[in-house]
Design a protein around this motif. Structure first.
Motif, short mmCIF file in Angstrom:
data_model
loop_
_atom_site.label_atom_id
_atom_site.label_comp_id
_atom_site.label_asym_id
_atom_site.label_seq_id
_atom_site.Cartn_x
_atom_site.Cartn_y
_atom_site.Cartn_z
N ILE A 239 1.37 -1.31 0.02
CA ILE A 239 0.09 0.35 -0.01
C ILE A 239 0.76 1.25 -0.14
O ILE A 239 0.56 2.34 -0.93
CB ILE A 239 -0.89 -0.29 0.91
CG1 ILE A 239 -1.81 -1.05 1.01
CG2 ILE A 239 -1.49 0.84 1.79
CD1 ILE A 239 -3.17 -1.04 2.13
N PRO A 240 1.82 1.50 1.16
CA PRO A 240 2.46 2.60 1.07
C PRO A 240 3.39 3.08 -0.54
O PRO A 240 3.84 3.62 -0.73
CB PRO A 240 3.26 2.67 2.24
CG PRO A 240 3.22 1.19 2.32
CD PRO A 240 2.64 0.59 1.81
N TYR A 241 4.28 1.87 -0.62
CA TYR A 241 4.82 2.14 -2.43
C TYR A 241 4.43 2.73 -3.32
O TYR A 241 4.49 3.18 -3.50
CB TYR A 241 5.62 0.87 -1.78
CG TYR A 241 7.05 0.49 -1.52
CD1 TYR A 241 8.49 1.08 -2.11
CD2 TYR A 241 7.38 0.52 -0.17
CE1 TYR A 241 9.20 1.64 -1.66
CE2 TYR A 241 8.64 0.22 0.16
CZ TYR A 241 9.25 0.65 -0.20
OH TYR A 241 10.09 0.75 0.22
N TYR A 242 2.47 1.99 -3.45
CA TYR A 242 1.86 2.28 -4.11
C TYR A 242 1.63 3.81 -3.82
O TYR A 242 1.70 4.29 -5.34
CB TYR A 242 0.92 1.12 -4.33
CG TYR A 242 -0.39 1.79 -5.16
CD1 TYR A 242 0.20 1.38 -6.86
CD2 TYR A 242 -1.51 2.27 -5.16
CE1 TYR A 242 -1.53 1.80 -7.58
CE2 TYR A 242 -2.04 2.42 -5.88
CZ TYR A 242 -2.21 2.94 -6.94
OH TYR A 242 -2.80 2.72 -8.31
N CYS A 243 1.19 4.23 -3.37
CA CYS A 243 0.57 5.76 -2.87
C CYS A 243 1.44 6.80 -2.79
O CYS A 243 1.58 7.46 -2.74
CB CYS A 243 0.09 5.75 -1.25
SG CYS A 243 -1.48 4.87 -0.78
N TYR A 244 3.49 6.03 -2.74
CA TYR A 244 3.93 6.75 -2.89
C TYR A 244 4.36 7.06 -4.25
O TYR A 244 4.25 8.43 -4.58
CB TYR A 244 5.39 6.36 -2.00
CG TYR A 244 6.46 7.17 -1.51
CD1 TYR A 244 7.00 8.40 -0.75
CD2 TYR A 244 7.82 7.75 -3.10
CE1 TYR A 244 7.62 9.46 -0.95
CE2 TYR A 244 8.64 8.48 -2.64
CZ TYR A 244 8.64 9.08 -2.04
OH TYR A 244 10.04 9.50 -1.36
N LEU A 245 4.63 6.08 -4.90
CA LEU A 245 4.74 6.57 -6.18
C LEU A 245 3.34 7.34 -7.13
O LEU A 245 3.12 8.15 -8.73
CB LEU A 245 5.22 5.22 -7.26
CG LEU A 245 6.66 4.34 -6.47
CD1 LEU A 245 7.13 3.68 -7.79
CD2 LEU A 245 7.70 6.04 -7.18
N GLU A 246 2.18 6.45 -6.55
CA GLU A 246 0.78 7.23 -7.65
C GLU A 246 1.41 8.63 -6.91
O GLU A 246 0.70 9.64 -8.31
CB GLU A 246 -0.05 6.84 -6.97
CG GLU A 246 -1.23 7.25 -7.76
CD GLU A 246 -1.32 6.51 -9.11
OE1 GLU A 246 -1.69 6.25 -10.04
OE2 GLU A 246 0.05 5.20 -9.42
#
Length: 304
Positions: A239-246
């Motif tokens: 979840i956080p890696y997806y949110c960060y790059l998004e």
């Protein structure tokens, strides 16, 4: 007016995404500290399994949405090389250096050191744009240096309050985070976040598996440790890696790294309350200086 409203909503979404990722990363760092120092897990094993499992899950999700996109990225020579570099120097490096720094010290100290990254990004763009640093950038750099000094020495000139190993890996994690923030911008212009992150995690995980195979486990399993490992997989990785790059689609890399400064605060607070990590006054002052670096840079209206 409509264009301004859309731009405002997009920026708000970017801010929400990066704040969410920062909070979850802060929590997962403290959970990792528990697994290392209480359950005896090794950082190498956790990084390897975390990357491979989370990466495969993301690729399956991406494949279900668009079968062609998952493998199409490998047909472009430029994107292929960028992805491999991002996987090793970005994804794997930022995970490994951060976890080893936690193991050598604690989640709070490792996270504060990692968040020297915004100052490094500012310096990078100063050289990239071939311009002299402005007053705010110089002040931010001074804050970063003072903060690091106080954090690692407690204000005592003749000794370190943390090990040299912890200092080395903490600074290395800051460089890795800076690279991780800057590098994927070109990839995100052509490919979706799950595809990029999924491949980067799998490649990074397979890379470290050569040295540290996932079947070489050290530590103590229990229901609690299993829960925390799953927590790191889902809420500390996917979840956080997806949110960060998004978030990089809506706000600049410098804004993203600055807003993510709440991560060290959440890591510090949870680490002190839950794991009884001791922070003396000088360390808190040093931490505030590092956070001040980010706040100074975030108030600069010009993009770094």
């Amino acid at each position: 007016m409509q264009a301004e409203a859309i731009a405002s909503k997009s920026k708000a979404l970017g801010i929400f995404l990066v704040l969410s990722s920062a909070l979850l990363w802060g929590l997962s760092g403290t959970v990792a500290q528990y697994l290392f120092q209480v359950k005896g897990f090794s950082p190498e094993w956790l990084v390897t399994v975390r990357l491979i499992v989370s990466g495969l899950i993301l690729l399956v999700i991406s494949f279900a949405k668009n079968k062609r996109t998952v493998f199409k990225i490998w047909k472009s020579k430029n994107d292929r090389m960028s992805l491999i570099m991002f996987s090793i120097l970005g994804m794997l490096s930022v995970q490994y250096t951060y976890f080893v720094a936690i193991d050598a010290s604690n989640a709070a100290t490792a996270t504060f050191l990692q968040y020297l990254a915004p100052a490094m990004i500012a310096v990078y763009f100063v050289f990239l744009n071939k311009k002299l640093p402005n007053g705010k950038e110089l002040l931010a750099l001074a804050f970063a240096l003072v903060g690091t000094f106080l954090l690692v020495t407690k204000g005592t000139v003749d000794s370190l309050s943390i090990s040299k190993e912890a200092l080395f890996w903490g600074i290395a994690s800051a460089f890795a985070l800076a690279y991780y923030t800057i590098k994927p911008k070109s990839l995100l212009d052509h490919w979706d976040s799950p595809t990029i992150i999924g491949w980067a995690m799998v490649i990074g995980g397979l890379g470290i598996s050569i040295v540290h195979p996932p079947w070489q486990f050290v530590g103590t399993w229990s229901i609690g440790s299993l829960f925390f490992v799953l927590f790191i997989f889902l809420f500390g990785t996917l979840i956080p890696y997806y949110c960060y790059l998004e978030s990089l689609k809506y706000i600049s890399p410098s804004e993203t790294s600055m807003l993510a400064s709440i991560e060290p605060l959440s890591a510090a607070i949870v680490s002190v309350i839950w794991l009884k990590t001791t922070f003396v006054m000088m360390e808190w002052i040093g931490a505030l200086f590092i956070l001040g670096t980010i706040l100074i840079l975030s108030n600069d209206k010009k993009p770094i």
